[in-house]
Design an enzyme around this catalytic site. Structure first.
Site, PDB file in Angstrom:
ATOM      1  CG  MET A  26     -13.567  -2.038   5.752  1.00  0.00           C
ATOM      2  SD  MET A  26     -12.753  -0.659   6.539  1.00  0.00           S
ATOM      3  CE  MET A  26     -14.045  -0.074   7.623  1.00  0.00           C
ATOM      4  N   GLY A  27     -12.532  -6.133   8.237  1.00  0.00           N
ATOM      5  CA  GLY A  27     -12.801  -6.934   9.424  1.00  0.00           C
ATOM      6  C   GLY A  27     -12.859  -8.415   9.149  1.00  0.00           C
ATOM      7  CB  VAL A  29     -17.220 -12.752   8.269  1.00  0.00           C
ATOM      8  CG1 VAL A  29     -18.650 -13.296   8.360  1.00  0.00           C
ATOM      9  CG2 VAL A  29     -17.223 -11.419   7.511  1.00  0.00           C
ATOM     10  CG  ASP A 142     -15.399  -2.595  -2.485  1.00  0.00           C
ATOM     11  OD1 ASP A 142     -14.679  -2.559  -3.509  1.00  0.00           O
ATOM     12  OD2 ASP A 142     -15.066  -3.171  -1.443  1.00  0.00           O
TER      13      ASP A 142
END
Length: 562
Positions: A26-27, A29, A142
């Site tokens: 999702m992205g 860091v 998850d």
């Protein structure tokens, strides 16, 4: 994102991006520096896939804000701390605690499978974090090795609540869309059903399996194949899990209603982490006694405690040789209530008994001698052994409780007398049955064809309740035997060698389970006789159970403590 290099980009006029540290589904860091508080932080940049509509993009942004709210409410050392969430370029950025650590996934790839005790320590930290989240009404959904960070000292921190759900939040997942990693997702979620705390516990079980085996048991080349395996296939039994086996098997029950809960799993993991080392397990405590020394003990070694949920109790197990069906022999358990006392306590009790005996002897002597001159004392007489009162058998309450019959001074036809070489007990052994082996866990006997076996274990002292300990222990036993199904758990209302309707001094646990050669049947009777604790465990093929139990009737009926 504007074409600015790290070190130039300043989010919300406060967080300066320093370097890229990782990328997830999702992205991305970043390591950043908080210019206001002067500390390093982690910033999650949400990157959405191309091709989304404005409405879908809005939904995903709402999901991210929800993640921040969800994680921020979990003030737990096992959950990464969320400091702030800011909006820039029309999308959210999540500011979190910076933890200098590798992910559990990286540790497994770099170091290989982890030892069971280390895996248990990491697992119980994850369990504590999940339990705190569940108490707060939050599901992670998850749980997997890549979402666990291992800091110095193996501090485990659960991160990435990106698809978490919280009580009171409307669902943001599209109909029919399963979020999470297929190889770690719970069967009920793979089927599109409602998730609950048990779903996170399944994922924890798969993660612990991966820790000791190096991979998920449902790992496949294609995501859909992994989902099919989760739904329809049983995982390969772990081969390196040792004492973790009951926990893993208990958490990987496909029916969430039958899955091991967090309380039981936590207790078992605590026991594994606190278990003594191999060296301490091989140290044998010797109790002091003034009685004549027993016959010399045969040379033997003390094996490590068997895999399972044993706490600080002495729990014997069968020999590690193959069972009649060809697979490694299961480990039948002596009921936990048959645990021994410490040498120090034994000395104290012995001293108290001696004082009481001397006091009683003085009173009796004074009453019979009338205060005259004492005569030289004769050799003290030992107090009589306590005996156990048994009830007259009426009717067997369980199909597996051995029928009763009065024991005969001479061996009936088809049996022969057997005396324990250490002098602890005697019994009648059916002809053809022979002693097989003996170790510190008990004595073992095999049927003529080797398909059935009996284990007899003994403890010097017994605890308060056989029935209570069986009830406490059975949930862990379920995890030890594949296809475990209880047949009976209750007091021995009638039968030999001891009947006790209260269950305090005698209780049965009877079950069936799957083995390589077919369905097996087991009965473990724990009882107290003459103050000592005994267990007689019988294992036989299920199809031959009635015949085997009838054949062993003389053994149960004639068993005596000596």
């Amino acid at each position: 994102m504007p074409q600015e290099t790290p070190g130039e980009r300043l989010l919300a006029r406060r967080y300066r991006l320093v370097t890229h540290v990782g990328r997830g589904g999702m992205g991305t860091v970043w390591q950043a520096h908080d210019e206001v508080l002067g500390r390093d932080v982690a910033v999650k940049e949400v990157i959405l896939p191309h091709g989304l509509t404005d409405e879908e993009r809005s939904v995903q942004y709402k999901r991210t804000f929800r993640e921040a709210r969800t994680a921020a409410r979990l003030g737990h050392p096992g959950v990464v701390t969320v400091y702030d969430v800011v909006e820039e370029d029309g999308r959210p950025w999540i500011v979190m605690e910076l933890i200098h650590a590798r992910s559990l996934d990286q540790v497994i790839k770099q170091e290989g499978a982890l030892p069971p005790k280390r895996a248990a320590d990491i697992g119980r930290q994850m369990l504590a974090a999940l339990h705190a989240a569940h108490d707060a009404g939050v599901l992670h959904r998850d749980v997997k090795p890549s979402n666990v960070l291992l800091a110095d000292g193996d501090r485990a921190v659960l991160t990435d609540f990106g698809i978490a759900t919280a009580a009171g939040d409307a669902t943001l997942t599209q109909t029919g869309l399963v979020m999470g990693s297929p190889a770690y997702i719970a069967p009920e979620r793979a089927r599109g059903r409602t998730a609950g705390p048990a779903s996170d516990l399944w994922s924890l079980g798969v993660t612990m399996y991966a820790m000791v085996e190096g991979r998920s048991p449902f790992e496949r080349s294609e995501p859909m194949a992994a989902l099919v395996a989760v739904i329809s296939e049983e995982p390969d039994p772990p081969t390196r899990s040792g004492p973790l086996t009951p926990v893993i098997q208990g958490l990987l029950r496909k029916n969430p209603d039958e899955r091991m809960d967090a309380i039981e799993a936590g207790r078992l993991l605590d026991d594994i982490v606190r278990a003594p080392t191999v060296d301490t397990q091989r140290t044998i405590a010797v109790e002091y006694t003034e009685a004549p020394p027993p016959p010399p003990a045969r040379a033997e070694t003390t094996p490590p405690l068997p895999a399972g949920p044993e706490r600080t109790r002495v729990t014997p197990s069968v020999e590690t040789g193959p069972s009649p069906d060809g697979r490694p022999a299961p480990r039948p358990q002596l009921p936990p209530f048959l645990a021994g006392v410490s040498p120090r306590r034994a000395l104290l009790v012995a001293a108290m008994v001696i004082v009481i005996i001397l006091a009683i002897a003085g009173i009796v002597w004074g009453a019979t001698r009338g205060g005259g001159d004492p005569k030289p004392s004769s050799r003290p007489t030992s107090p009589p052994k306590p005996t156990t009162t048994t009830t007259t058998p009426v009717k067997t309450t369980s199909s597996s409780t051995p029928p009763t019959s009065p024991s005969s001074p001479s061996a009936p036809a088809g049996t022969h007398p057997y005396k324990d070489p250490d002098g602890h007990y005697t019994m009648l052994l059916p002809d053809g049955w022979k002693p097989k082996s003996q170790d510190s866990n008990g004595d073992y006997f095999a049927s003529p064809d080797g398909s059935a076996k009996v284990q007899i274990a003994r403890q010097e002292h017994a605890n308060s309740s056989a029935l209570k300990d069986w009830e406490e222990y059975e949930p862990a036993l379920r995890g030890q035997y594949s296809g475990y199904r209880r047949v009976n758990l209750g007091p021995v209302a009638s039968g030999r060698p001891v009947a006790d309707p209260s269950g305090r001094n005698a209780a049965d646990l009877e079950w069936t389970y799957d083995a390589k050669g077919g369905r097996m049947h087991a009965l473990d009777r724990g009882f107290v006789m003459d103050g000592h604790g005994y267990a007689i465990a019988v294992y036989a093929p299920d199809k031959d159970w009635n015949r085997t139990l009838a054949e062993l009737q003389p053994l149960f009926a004639s068993f005596k403590s000596t």
